[in-house]
Design a protein around this motif. Structure first.
Motif, PDB file in Angstrom:
ATOM      1  N   GLY A  90       0.775  -1.234   0.000  1.00 58.91           N
ATOM      2  CA  GLY A  90       0.000   0.000   0.000  1.00 58.91           C
ATOM      3  C   GLY A  90       0.804   1.281   0.000  1.00 58.91           C
ATOM      4  N   VAL A  91       2.019   1.259  -0.559  1.00 56.86           N
ATOM      5  CA  VAL A  91       2.804   2.495  -0.686  1.00 56.86           C
ATOM      6  C   VAL A  91       2.977   2.832  -2.159  1.00 56.86           C
ATOM      7  CG1 VAL A  91       4.013   2.041   1.462  1.00 56.86           C
ATOM      8  CG2 VAL A  91       5.029   1.271  -0.685  1.00 56.86           C
ATOM      9  N   ARG A  92       3.320   4.080  -2.446  1.00 51.73           N
ATOM     10  CA  ARG A  92       3.476   4.502  -3.837  1.00 51.73           C
ATOM     11  C   ARG A  92       4.644   3.775  -4.492  1.00 51.73           C
ATOM     12  NH1 ARG A  92       4.524   9.804  -5.715  1.00 51.73           N
ATOM     13  NH2 ARG A  92       3.608   9.049  -7.646  1.00 51.73           N
ATOM     14  N   PRO A  93       4.419   3.183  -5.670  1.00 57.39           N
ATOM     15  CA  PRO A  93       5.489   2.402  -6.300  1.00 57.39           C
ATOM     16  C   PRO A  93       6.548   3.237  -7.014  1.00 57.39           C
ATOM     17  CG  PRO A  93       3.499   2.312  -7.632  1.00 57.39           C
ATOM     18  CD  PRO A  93       3.125   3.040  -6.368  1.00 57.39           C
ATOM     19  N   MET A  94       6.248   4.499  -7.346  1.00 59.88           N
ATOM     20  CA  MET A  94       7.173   5.292  -8.149  1.00 59.88           C
ATOM     21  C   MET A  94       8.566   5.427  -7.518  1.00 59.88           C
ATOM     22  SD  MET A  94       7.715   6.767 -11.000  1.00 59.88           S
ATOM     23  CE  MET A  94       6.119   7.114 -11.739  1.00 59.88           C
ATOM     24  N   PRO A  95       8.696   5.774  -6.220  1.00 58.89           N
ATOM     25  CA  PRO A  95      10.051   5.882  -5.663  1.00 58.89           C
ATOM     26  C   PRO A  95      10.843   4.576  -5.773  1.00 58.89           C
ATOM     27  CG  PRO A  95       8.442   6.848  -4.169  1.00 58.89           C
ATOM     28  CD  PRO A  95       7.669   6.122  -5.227  1.00 58.89           C
ATOM     29  N   PHE A  96      10.154   3.444  -5.667  1.00 60.65           N
ATOM     30  CA  PHE A  96      10.833   2.155  -5.729  1.00 60.65           C
ATOM     31  C   PHE A  96      11.237   1.826  -7.167  1.00 60.65           C
ATOM     32  CE2 PHE A  96       8.330   2.274  -1.922  1.00 60.65           C
ATOM     33  CZ  PHE A  96       9.152   1.697  -0.968  1.00 60.65           C
ATOM     34  N   ALA A  97      10.394   2.184  -8.120  1.00 59.08           N
ATOM     35  CA  ALA A  97      10.741   1.975  -9.528  1.00 59.08           C
ATOM     36  C   ALA A  97      11.909   2.869  -9.930  1.00 59.08           C
ATOM     37  CB  ALA A  97       9.532   2.250 -10.413  1.00 59.08           C
ATOM     38  N   VAL A  98      11.906   4.111  -9.490  1.00 59.77           N
ATOM     39  CA  VAL A  98      13.006   5.033  -9.780  1.00 59.77           C
ATOM     40  C   VAL A  98      14.304   4.522  -9.142  1.00 59.77           C
ATOM     41  CG1 VAL A  98      13.910   7.351  -9.334  1.00 59.77           C
ATOM     42  CG2 VAL A  98      11.564   7.059 -10.136  1.00 59.77           C
ATOM     43  N   THR A  99      14.191   3.960  -7.962  1.00 60.66           N
ATOM     44  CA  THR A  99      15.369   3.423  -7.269  1.00 60.66           C
ATOM     45  C   THR A  99      16.038   2.334  -8.105  1.00 60.66           C
ATOM     46  OG1 THR A  99      14.473   3.935  -5.071  1.00 60.66           O
ATOM     47  CG2 THR A  99      16.164   2.225  -5.201  1.00 60.66           C
ATOM     48  N   THR A 100      15.235   1.427  -8.659  1.00 63.23           N
ATOM     49  CA  THR A 100      15.841   0.339  -9.428  1.00 63.23           C
ATOM     50  C   THR A 100      16.511   0.848 -10.694  1.00 63.23           C
ATOM     51  OG1 THR A 100      13.724  -0.161 -10.528  1.00 63.23           O
ATOM     52  CG2 THR A 100      14.268  -1.422  -8.544  1.00 63.23           C
ATOM     53  N   VAL A 101      15.884   1.773 -11.415  1.00 63.07           N
ATOM     54  CA  VAL A 101      16.489   2.195 -12.682  1.00 63.07           C
ATOM     55  C   VAL A 101      17.706   3.085 -12.458  1.00 63.07           C
ATOM     56  CG1 VAL A 101      15.082   4.289 -13.075  1.00 63.07           C
ATOM     57  CG2 VAL A 101      16.013   3.021 -15.011  1.00 63.07           C
ATOM     58  N   TRP A 102      17.648   3.970 -11.484  1.00 63.80           N
ATOM     59  CA  TRP A 102      18.816   4.816 -11.250  1.00 63.80           C
ATOM     60  C   TRP A 102      19.993   3.994 -10.736  1.00 63.80           C
ATOM     61  CZ3 TRP A 102      16.596   9.939  -8.699  1.00 63.80           C
ATOM     62  CH2 TRP A 102      15.972  10.683  -9.700  1.00 63.80           C
ATOM     63  N   ILE A 154      17.360  10.404  -4.172  1.00 63.61           N
ATOM     64  CA  ILE A 154      16.024   9.794  -4.134  1.00 63.61           C
ATOM     65  C   ILE A 154      15.326  10.124  -2.819  1.00 63.61           C
ATOM     66  CG2 ILE A 154      14.745   7.624  -4.160  1.00 63.61           C
ATOM     67  CD1 ILE A 154      17.004   6.453  -5.891  1.00 63.61           C
ATOM     68  N   ALA A 155      16.068  10.047  -1.718  1.00 63.38           N
ATOM     69  CA  ALA A 155      15.481  10.331  -0.407  1.00 63.38           C
ATOM     70  C   ALA A 155      14.964  11.756  -0.333  1.00 63.38           C
ATOM     71  CB  ALA A 155      16.508  10.074   0.693  1.00 63.38           C
ATOM     72  N   VAL A 156      15.672  12.693  -0.934  1.00 63.97           N
ATOM     73  CA  VAL A 156      15.244  14.097  -0.917  1.00 63.97           C
ATOM     74  C   VAL A 156      14.052  14.309  -1.835  1.00 63.97           C
ATOM     75  CG1 VAL A 156      15.923  16.450  -1.511  1.00 63.97           C
ATOM     76  CG2 VAL A 156      17.515  14.978  -0.256  1.00 63.97           C
ATOM     77  N   LEU A 157      14.122  13.787  -3.049  1.00 62.98           N
ATOM     78  CA  LEU A 157      13.056  14.015  -4.024  1.00 62.98           C
ATOM     79  C   LEU A 157      11.750  13.322  -3.634  1.00 62.98           C
ATOM     80  CD1 LEU A 157      14.988  13.673  -7.428  1.00 62.98           C
ATOM     81  CD2 LEU A 157      14.228  15.767  -6.289  1.00 62.98           C
ATOM     82  N   HIS A 158      11.857  12.178  -2.968  1.00 59.26           N
ATOM     83  CA  HIS A 158      10.654  11.400  -2.631  1.00 59.26           C
ATOM     84  C   HIS A 158      10.453  11.307  -1.116  1.00 59.26           C
ATOM     85  CE1 HIS A 158       9.896   9.981  -6.756  1.00 59.26           C
ATOM     86  NE2 HIS A 158      11.211   9.924  -6.875  1.00 59.26           N
ATOM     87  N   ARG A 159      10.899  12.324  -0.395  1.00 60.10           N
ATOM     88  CA  ARG A 159      10.854  12.276   1.064  1.00 60.10           C
ATOM     89  C   ARG A 159       9.423  12.126   1.590  1.00 60.10           C
ATOM     90  NH1 ARG A 159      12.098  17.141  -0.879  1.00 60.10           N
ATOM     91  NH2 ARG A 159      10.926  19.002  -0.243  1.00 60.10           N
ATOM     92  N   HIS A 160       8.440  12.733   0.918  1.00 60.19           N
ATOM     93  CA  HIS A 160       7.061  12.626   1.396  1.00 60.19           C
ATOM     94  C   HIS A 160       6.515  11.212   1.183  1.00 60.19           C
ATOM     95  CE1 HIS A 160       7.043  16.892   2.100  1.00 60.19           C
ATOM     96  NE2 HIS A 160       7.291  17.164   0.820  1.00 60.19           N
ATOM     97  N   ASP A 161       6.854  10.600   0.051  1.00 64.35           N
ATOM     98  CA  ASP A 161       6.365   9.249  -0.244  1.00 64.35           C
ATOM     99  C   ASP A 161       7.000   8.188   0.649  1.00 64.35           C
ATOM    100  OD1 ASP A 161       4.713  10.137  -2.321  1.00 64.35           O
ATOM    101  OD2 ASP A 161       6.380  10.086  -3.745  1.00 64.35           O
ATOM    102  N   LEU A 162       8.195   8.469   1.153  1.00 62.04           N
ATOM    103  CA  LEU A 162       8.913   7.475   1.941  1.00 62.04           C
ATOM    104  C   LEU A 162       8.621   7.573   3.436  1.00 62.04           C
ATOM    105  CD1 LEU A 162      12.365   7.588   0.103  1.00 62.04           C
ATOM    106  CD2 LEU A 162      10.516   5.916  -0.161  1.00 62.04           C
ATOM    107  N   ARG A 163       7.740   8.492   3.806  1.00 63.32           N
ATOM    108  CA  ARG A 163       7.322   8.576   5.203  1.00 63.32           C
ATOM    109  C   ARG A 163       6.191   7.578   5.464  1.00 63.32           C
ATOM    110  NH1 ARG A 163       6.778  15.176   5.558  1.00 63.32           N
ATOM    111  NH2 ARG A 163       9.021  15.667   5.518  1.00 63.32           N
ATOM    112  N   GLY A 164       5.910   7.391   6.726  1.00 61.93           N
ATOM    113  CA  GLY A 164       4.756   6.585   7.085  1.00 61.93           C
ATOM    114  C   GLY A 164       5.078   5.112   7.249  1.00 61.93           C
ATOM    115  N   THR A 165       4.004   4.343   7.433  1.00 62.85           N
ATOM    116  CA  THR A 165       4.135   2.919   7.678  1.00 62.85           C
ATOM    117  C   THR A 165       3.171   2.143   6.793  1.00 62.85           C
ATOM    118  OG1 THR A 165       2.474   3.002   9.444  1.00 62.85           O
ATOM    119  CG2 THR A 165       4.787   3.301  10.083  1.00 62.85           C
ATOM    120  N   TYR A 166       3.324   0.832   6.797  1.00 58.65           N
ATOM    121  CA  TYR A 166       2.395  -0.047   6.094  1.00 58.65           C
ATOM    122  C   TYR A 166       2.060  -1.209   7.020  1.00 58.65           C
ATOM    123  CZ  TYR A 166       6.765  -2.582   5.135  1.00 58.65           C
ATOM    124  OH  TYR A 166       7.960  -3.242   5.253  1.00 58.65           O
TER     125      TYR A 166
END
Length: 363
Positions: A90-102, A154-166
């Motif tokens: 239940g978290v946004r997949p974009m930061p994780f997809a960007v992580t793999t390609v970069w 990545i941590a700076v650009l997607h800091r809001h998406d990487l907060r929280g819990t699942y």
């Protein structure tokens, strides 16, 4: 092209092509066995319901996968797994997809097997009387700096998406246990084998043979699903020949102004920048081949070129084959990539990462 030139080119290219075929077979069977699926879901459980910790584990998985099994493996096989895991928890997949390609690109400097450009450069290193350990001694600091810089961006650009819990910890799909253990063991064993000094194609071939034999015993019907990227192999081979012929006809003289001729910090920065820009214009493989002759047989200039051609081509989707394959995997997974925004953020990442790696090289 003379007979001697053809023989030299064959000796240069053949081990690279054999490695590409064999490591692809290893990666495909490892995927069939569930190695990437289990690793991704292990990360979800080990993340302790914290999104940032799950992401850090994906950073580690992407880095290790790229270093040992090559950048294309990370882009093609790990990307759909992390997208699926992100959606399941239940978290946004974009930061994780960007992580793999970069990281598929920026973590591909440490070992020769991490990127085809490295394997081509290893031939030139050998010509200078340098060993694999000399190569690693020059690349480990830039490689470390590149991975850390990528993670920070990545941590700076997607800091809001990487907060929280699942709350969800999805289990991995059921897999043949014996095949899974053998495939995981082969993947782990390849790391030390690739730094042993043996030609990388040899352990890759042994690993492919072990996995093909295991698959034949455990799941014979799946053998026909193992595909060899003949089109990619043919295209890369043709490209190598074309660029070699162009180099023999003086192409490098027209490019000499891009890289300078010195070996001080400013010159190394110029080489890295030239490699990064050229890679984003035409693709990193031809960019490396075209500029390799301008390294004046200096290992520091050669590593600077690898920094540019490995870490830099993340701005355009054609900059590296891994990025093209990644975009197709994202499309198949139903994740749309807004190219303008992606290119802008990737340009920022490329500048930071190439700068960090080049600085580490000059220290």
């Amino acid at each position: 092209m003379s007979t001697s030139d053809l023989a030299e080119l064959t000796g240069h290219v053949l081990p690279v092509m054999v490695f590409l075929i064999m490591i692809t077979i290893v990666a495909e069977i490892a995927d069939m066995a569930g190695v990437f699926d289990v690793a991704g879901h292990w990360a979800a459980r080990a993340g302790r319901h914290r999104t940032w910790l799950l992401w850090l584990l994906v950073v580690a998985l992407s880095t290790v996968c790229t270093i040992v099994l090559s950048l294309d493996t990370t882009a093609v096989l790990l990307t759909p797994v992390v997208i699926a895991v992100a959606r399941q928890v239940g978290v946004r997949p974009m930061p994780f997809a960007v992580t793999t390609v970069w990281l598929a690109n920026t973590a591909s400097l440490l070992l020769p097997v991490s990127n085809l450009t490295n394997l081509l450069a290893l031939h030139r290193f050998s010509g200078l009387g340098l060993t694999l350990h000399d190569y690693i001694a020059l690349t480990w600091r830039p490689a470390l700096a590149a991975v850390v810089a990528t993670a920070v961006v990545i941590a700076v650009l997607h800091r809001h998406d990487l907060r929280g819990t699942y709350a969800i910890e999805p289990p991995a799909d059921p897999h043949d246990r014996t095949l899974l253990i053998v495939a995981a063991t082969v993947c782990v064993a390849l790391g030390p084998a690739f730094v042993s000094g043996v030609m990388p194609a040899i352990p890759a071939a042994v690993g492919a043979a072990v996995l093909l034999a295991t698959l034949a015993v455990r799941r014979r019907e799946m053998l026909r699903e193992v595909t060899v990227p003949w089109l990619m192999v043919g295209a890369v081979t043709v490209l190598l020949v074309v660029v070699e012929i162009a180099g023999q006809h003086g192409m490098h003289r027209h490019l000499a102004g891009l890289t300078g001729t010195g070996t001080d910090a400013a010159d190394l920065w110029q080489v890295s920048a030239a490699g990064a820009v050229t890679s984003n214009v035409v693709n990193n493989l031809p960019a490396y081949l075209a500029l390799e002759r301008l390294t004046i047989d200096d290992p520091h200039r050669l590593v600077a070129l690898l920094i540019g051609t490995n870490l830099g081509p993340i701005v355009t989707v054609w900059g590296s084959l891994a990025t093209l394959l990644w975009r197709e995997r994202c499309r198949r997974a139903g994740l749309e990539i807004p190219l303008a925004a992606f290119a802008l953020r990737s340009a920022l990442c490329a500048i930071v990462v190439v700068a960090a790696a080049t600085t580490a090289l000059t220290l």
